[in-house]
Design an enzyme around this catalytic site. Sequence first.
Site, PDB file in Angstrom:
ATOM      1  N   ASP A 155       0.798  -1.199   0.000  1.00 47.33           N
ATOM      2  CA  ASP A 155       0.000   0.000   0.000  1.00 47.33           C
ATOM      3  C   ASP A 155       0.847   1.272   0.000  1.00 47.33           C
ATOM      4  OD1 ASP A 155      -2.258   1.494   0.223  1.00 47.33           O
ATOM      5  OD2 ASP A 155      -3.042   0.429   1.947  1.00 47.33           O
TER       6      ASP A 155
ATOM      7  N   HIS B 209      -8.970   0.190  -8.379  1.00 43.64           N
ATOM      8  CA  HIS B 209      -8.569   1.332  -7.556  1.00 43.64           C
ATOM      9  C   HIS B 209      -7.270   1.957  -8.046  1.00 43.64           C
ATOM     10  CE1 HIS B 209      -8.491   3.679  -3.818  1.00 43.64           C
ATOM     11  NE2 HIS B 209      -7.203   3.390  -3.731  1.00 43.64           N
TER      12      HIS B 209
END
Length: 426
Positions: free
Chosen positions: A240, A334
């Site tokens: 991330d 995303h």
Amino acid sequence: MPDQSIHAARTPGAPTAEPASGAGGVSRRALLGTAGATGLVLGVAGGAVGYAAAPAGATPLTSVGSGRAMFHGKHQPGITEGLQACGHLVAFDLAAGAGRKEAAALLRRWSATAERLMAGEAAPHDDTGVARDAGPSSLTVTFGFGHGFFGRTGLEKQRPAALDPLPDFSSDQLDRSRSDGDLWVQIGANDALVAFHALRALQKDAGSAARVRWQMNGFNRSPGATAHPMTARNLMGQIDGTRNPRPADADFDQRIFVPASGQPAWMANGSYAVVRRIRMLLDDWEKLSLSAQEQVIGRRKADGAPLSGGSETTPMDLEKTDAKGDLAVPLTAHARITRPDRNGGAAMLRRPFSYHDGIDRDGTPDAGLLFVCWQADPLRGFVPVQRKLDRGDALSKFIRHEASGLFAVPGGAAKGEYVGQRLLEG
């Protein structure tokens, strides 16, 4: 989450280790050496409490304990330093009747306390001794001002246009009691007791001038837990922050910090922090197959590589198709939606913490991300990206935005100054 929205930051730079020398050539490591070997003494400056020196030959601090970020500088600490293992986000409201004078006195107290604690020293007043065995542990303390601060202090004309309230987003389910605030404090450290010690000291410093509006507690992976430095993972298990801006980028300062010539003048070298409490619907997420999770994100879970191929840092091929003729990276992925080149170049520095606040009565975890992102202008950073996500992000089914805040974070304080002095005394 791995690229531009709720994802955790890629470590932009390791915290600065500064084992400063003490009087008589005694190092900080000797001064702060061994658990149980230190005691409280009165310091020479203003009767401030300080930690006593450890005996000669005491065991030095570990690398985690000795890491030190500097309080004074061009920018406030806690923005470009690497992710810390634990943190606290706290918002305060000024008390009824408290105005500019009380706010200035509070920021002066807070700055003095933060400077001492970030050096691994005791708080100036009534230190609890909680962190006496530890070093600085890369502690950072960052201060910001919310929209309401300016009205309460009579400084409405100094309120930046960039601090206008964020627009409503379709994914918002905000708890207003846990949103906004006159003052915002971000605390991060690589030791939980050091972080708590700072939280408690700053809360006590607030005295009758301000009261806590909300507090949120978070964590990240501890330094040294992996075989080599790597991009963080969030509670969904995803790598991330792959595309996070880095200080080495040529346009980093332009994107993240208000220029020295910017307006208002007191925000020179400052930044704007968007804070969002984003709950992850982990029970629903974990029911997806590995392949389905990767389709939602657009990257491989194992190593963060784009589904179009390569390694984590390989540029994403948005046109590549699979054997069936389908896009390798789905249109609703995303990572595709949040790319700066798909959002007019919008970029922000994400530096969040994960959180877990227990289990609800129905057995679902109250867990997710304390999202903190930094940018020179939120209307050009966070807002366009979040609007784009609102219109078709596959991840939106698995997250819920539950709290929100926007804060103006002034530039760093010079030696002898306190944070916000140019605003409050300008």
